[in-house]
Structures are given as structure tokens and as C-alpha cells.
Design an enzyme around this catalytic site. Structure first.
Site, short mmCIF file in Angstrom:
data_model
loop_
_atom_site.label_atom_id
_atom_site.label_comp_id
_atom_site.label_asym_id
_atom_site.label_seq_id
_atom_site.Cartn_x
_atom_site.Cartn_y
_atom_site.Cartn_z
N HIS A 122 0.85 -0.86 -0.13
CA HIS A 122 -0.03 0.13 0.13
C HIS A 122 1.05 1.02 -0.07
CE1 HIS A 122 -3.06 2.85 2.43
NE2 HIS A 122 -3.51 2.26 1.57
N GLN A 202 -4.69 -5.48 6.81
CA GLN A 202 -5.57 -5.80 6.59
C GLN A 202 -5.25 -7.32 7.19
OE1 GLN A 202 -8.01 -5.06 4.41
NE2 GLN A 202 -7.27 -3.38 4.21
N CYS A 363 -4.92 2.64 -3.85
CA CYS A 363 -3.55 2.88 -3.00
C CYS A 363 -2.38 2.33 -3.33
CB CYS A 363 -3.61 3.58 -1.66
SG CYS A 363 -5.73 4.00 -1.03
N1 PLP Z 1 -1.84 -0.57 4.56
C1 PLP Z 1 -2.81 -1.58 4.37
C2 PLP Z 1 -1.99 -3.04 4.01
C3 PLP Z 1 -3.81 -0.75 3.82
O1 PLP Z 1 -5.06 -1.48 3.21
C4 PLP Z 1 -4.07 0.11 4.16
C5 PLP Z 1 -5.61 0.64 3.94
O2 PLP Z 1 -6.44 0.25 2.91
C6 PLP Z 1 -3.26 0.48 5.35
C7 PLP Z 1 -2.00 0.69 5.54
C8 PLP Z 1 -3.89 2.92 5.46
O3 PLP Z 1 -3.91 2.52 6.82
P1 PLP Z 1 -4.77 3.11 7.24
O4 PLP Z 1 -5.09 4.42 6.45
O5 PLP Z 1 -6.14 3.02 8.25
O6 PLP Z 1 -3.70 4.43 7.76
#
Ligand code: PLP
Length: 405
Positions: A122, A202, A363
Site C-alpha cells: 500500500h 489487512q 492505493c
Molecule cells: N496498509 C494497508 C495494507 C492498507 O490496506 C491500508 C489501508 O487501506 C493502510 C496501510 C493504511 O491504513 P490507514 O489509512 O488506516 O492508516
């Protein structure tokens, strides 16, 4: 066996309609819905014991402090961390990763060092490292994946050398659902003397996680993806590392003594928790984890696996659907492309039929680049979804395709 209909009764939002149709919520990787127990815990806090924590001697402050620290204790147990002080509250996964990039980066990253991530990540497990590399004159190295969505472990082994000072990988891909073999990644990194950060955003809502068994140096997740509130997240770090790292932000709570000449810092975990925390959200997260504990994460895993198999089967029956990636171990996330229909167009029609799915690059633009595409439609599952909802989705996708034709 988990009873999804009983669970659904605890989630008020699942009863609502959109555009006059029952809501089918398949966007759980973006955020999960909240059970009544979480909503009530937050409301109870504001209605009966709202107060700032740690600093007050009065009754409400002590009650709020107790509830806040109870949440930390439950998270320790939930992740099987050794110590409660290894649990640091953040605003979410993103802030947890930025905290490590800033603090670990300041202490340990020098020009010429290497930070390693995978192609599955991500953006929030890419960009903080790019910023750090830019700042420190370090290098970002990428572990490639194959078209099934699996990390190429042989290449990973070759890429590990003495310059690698940190490996940062996701536990589960938010776009393909790949369950990454983090235990093996960590074992190999440790043989190389490199610590590992695991992005558990996740993972934690879908199967049990044991940070000691996997031997992660850092592990993080977001409250809102585990049936808890937005604005709260968790960073787990091994004591040894956290002790050696400088504070992330300055302010109240994180200090021991302050003078204009010299400030000393508070002990763990408070050293990393400057300012008033989001107390209502730690309490809400506590309630969410209590709910999951009661349901049983092994039961959740088994039930979601059945759902995933059903979803994959239904989608593969539709000739124009192309499913992206076929990882050996997959969590309840499926990305697909609807023939020559643009994912956004199909997502828009499905929305009007009551289905909450996500379209776009999730993302994870470098991952989309790997497949040479702009984006996908993504269905992501949670324990309140049902086989009937999946059947309805498959039917709706067929109908949508006919409309486009
Ligand atoms: N990492 C992963 C694998 C994610 O799916 C997400 C959000 O979709 C994030 C990080 C970021 O999470 P947050 O926006 O809650 O900080």
C-alpha cells in the site's frame, strides 16, 4: 460455527438501504462497519466519564485512564506481545509506519543504507520510506512478485545483503488478498541482521496474529479496519528497538522533566505518545477486540475462507471476468476486471444496485503497474457477509454486463 445472521444483528448499518435496495457491503478492506458494542462504548465514555487521562487525580480522570490502559492491555494480549509498554497508540497504520520511518530512520539509517519493501505494498508502506531515503541518502529496494501475486522469495534472498537495515512488508495485500509468508521473510531478514516491520492493516480482523511467534520487530494496524473507530491505530515494537529510538513528536505526556536547558523523556510507551490521545477511540477499539475475542478469530478465519471460495467460484463462472492474482494463501480480498467495461463504470452501476465495492488502484499504484492496468474492482469480505450476498453480486455483475452490451 460462526453465525453471520446473529453477527449482523449487532451491526446497525447493515440494516439500511441505499437507493431503495438493501446495502451489500463489500468494501471491508477500506473500512469495516462497527458493532453496537463499539458505538455504545464510545457513547458511554462521552456520556459518563469523559476526562483527560494520566494527569488527573479526580475520579473521572482515573476512570478514563483505567479504560485507556485496559485497552492497551487487551491489545497486548490480542497480538501476544510480551509487554503492554510495547503497544503504542497512533492514529492508524499510516502514522505507525511514519513513526518508525522518522524515529528508527533518525537513529539507524545512514547514507547508502537500504530499506526493502515489496511490490505488493500500500502507498503508506512505500512513501514514508521514500521520504526517509531522500532525507538520509538511503536506497529503496523492491522485492518483486509474480503474476499470481506472490512475493518471489528466491529474489528476496538474493536482495538481502549487509546494507539492508530494515524490511517493511505487508501481512496481507489490500488489493489481491495475498497472505504474505511473513514468518519466513522475518527469519531470513534476521539471519541477515535486518529488523522487519509488518503492516498488519489487512490481517488482524481476519485471523489470529502472534507477534512473538512470527518474531516481528514492528507490527501495526488500524482500528477502523478491525470494527473499531477511525483515528486510532496501534504500533507494536520490541522493547529493545523502542528503547533505542528517539521520540517521534514532542509535547505533553512524552516527557519526564522539562527545562529550557534540557528535557528528559518518559518511559515506554509514553515516550512515543505526545499530547492527549484519542481516549474515546482506544475505548472503542477495546470494545471491538472484545467483540472479536468473543466471536473467535479462528471461527472468523474458517467462515471467511468459505466465503472467499464461494466468491472465487461465482466470479470464475462469469466468462468476461478476469480475477487478478491467484495467491496460494488468500484472505478475503478479490480484485477483478470486467472484460472491456471500465471498472469505474461497472462499480458505478453496482453502486446503484446497492453494492459497496471499491474501484481504482487501491492505493497500490506500483502493484497495478506490475499488471499493466490502471485499477480493478475489489470485493473485500468480513465476517458479517453472507453467501447470499455473493450470489446477488454475481447476478448483478451479469445484469450489468448485459446493460453495457
Ligand atoms: N496498509 C494497508 C495494507 C492498507 O490496506 C491500508 C489501508 O487501506 C493502510 C496501510 C493504511 O491504513 P490507514 O489509512 O488506516 O492508516
Amino acid at each position: 460455527m460462526l453465525d453471520p445472521l446473529k453477527i449482523r444483528r449487532d451491526f446497525p448499518i447493515l440494516e439500511r438501504q441505499v437507493y431503495g435496495r438493501p446495502l451489500v457491503y463489500f468494501d471491508n478492506a477500506a473500512t469495516t462497519q462497527k458493532p453496537r458494542q463499539v458505538i455504545e462504548a464510545i457513547s458511554d465514555y462521552y456520556q459518563t466519564y469523559n476526562s483527560n487521562i494520566h494527569r488527573g487525580v479526580h475520579y473521572l480522570s482515573q476512570q478514563a485512564t483505567q479504560a485507556h490502559e485496559n485497552a492497551r492491555a487487551r491489545i497486548r494480549k490480542f497480538l501476544n506481545a510480551r509487554e503492554s509498554h510495547e503497544i503504542i497508540f497512533t492514529r492508524g497504520t499510516t502514522e505507525a509506519i511514519n513513526l518508525i520511518a522518522a524515529s528508527f530512520g533518525k537513529a539507524f539509517i545512514r547514507p547508502g543504507d537500504v530499506i526493502m519493501v515489496s511490490e505488493l505494498e500500500h502507498h503508506s508502506n512505500i512513501v514514508p520510506w521514500q521520504l526517509l531515503c531522500e532525507d538520509r541518502g538511503a536506497e529503496l529496494r523492491v522485492i518483486p512478485i509474480d503474476d499470481q501475486g506472490e512475493i518471489l522469495m528466491d529474489v528476496y534472498r538474493e536482495l538481502l545483503d549487509e546494507r539492508v537495515k530494515l524490511v517493511a512488508v505487508t501481512h496481507v495485500s489490500n488489493a489481491l488478498g495475498t497472505v504474505v509468508p511473513v514468518e519466513e521473510i522475518i527469519r531470513l531478514a534476521h539471519l541477515n541482521g535486518s529488523p522487519v516491520l509488518v503492516d498488519g492493516a489487512q490481517a488482524v480482523a481476519h485471523f489470529p496474529v502472534d507477534v512473538q511467534a512470527m518474531d516481528a520487530d514492528f507490527y501495526c494496524f488500524s482500528g477502523h479496519k478491525i470494527f473499531g473507530p477511525m483515528g486510532i491505530g496501534v504500533l507494536y515494537g520490541k522493547t529493545d528497538w523502542l528503547e533505542k529510538m528517539p521520540p517521534y513528536q514532542g509535547g505533553g505526556e512524552m516527557i519526564s522533566e522539562v527545562s529550557f536547558e534540557r528535557t528528559t523523556y518518559n518511559e515506554l510507551p509514553f515516550k512515543f505518545e505526545a499530547g492527549t490521545p484519542s481516549v474515546s477511540d482506544t475505548i472503542g477499539l477495546d470494545a471491538a477486540l472484545a467483540y472479536l475475542e468473543q466471536t473467535g478469530l479462528e471461527e472468523v478465519r474458517a467462515y471467511e475462507h468459505q466465503l472467499l471460495m464461494h466468491l472465487l467460484m461465482r466470479l470464475s463462472e462469469i466468462s468476461f471476468i478476469r480475477i487478478l492474482g491467484h495467491p496460494r494463501r488468500q484472505s478475503g480480498v478479490v480484485s477483478f476486471l470486467p472484460g472491456d467495461i471500465h471498472p469505474y463504470d461497472m462499480g458505478t452501476i453496482l453502486d446503484k444496485l446497492g453494492f459497496a465495492l471499491r474501484t481504482g488502484n487501491h492505493c497500490a499504484q506500483p502493484l497495478m503497474n506490475h499488471f499493466g492496468i490502471q485499477g480493478t474492482i475489489r470485493a473485500s469480505l468480513a465476517f458479517y457477509n453472507t453467501v447470499e450476498e455473493i450470489d446477488r453480486l454475481a447476478e448483478a455483475i451479469r445484469r450489468t454486463e448485459i446493460m453495457f452490451r
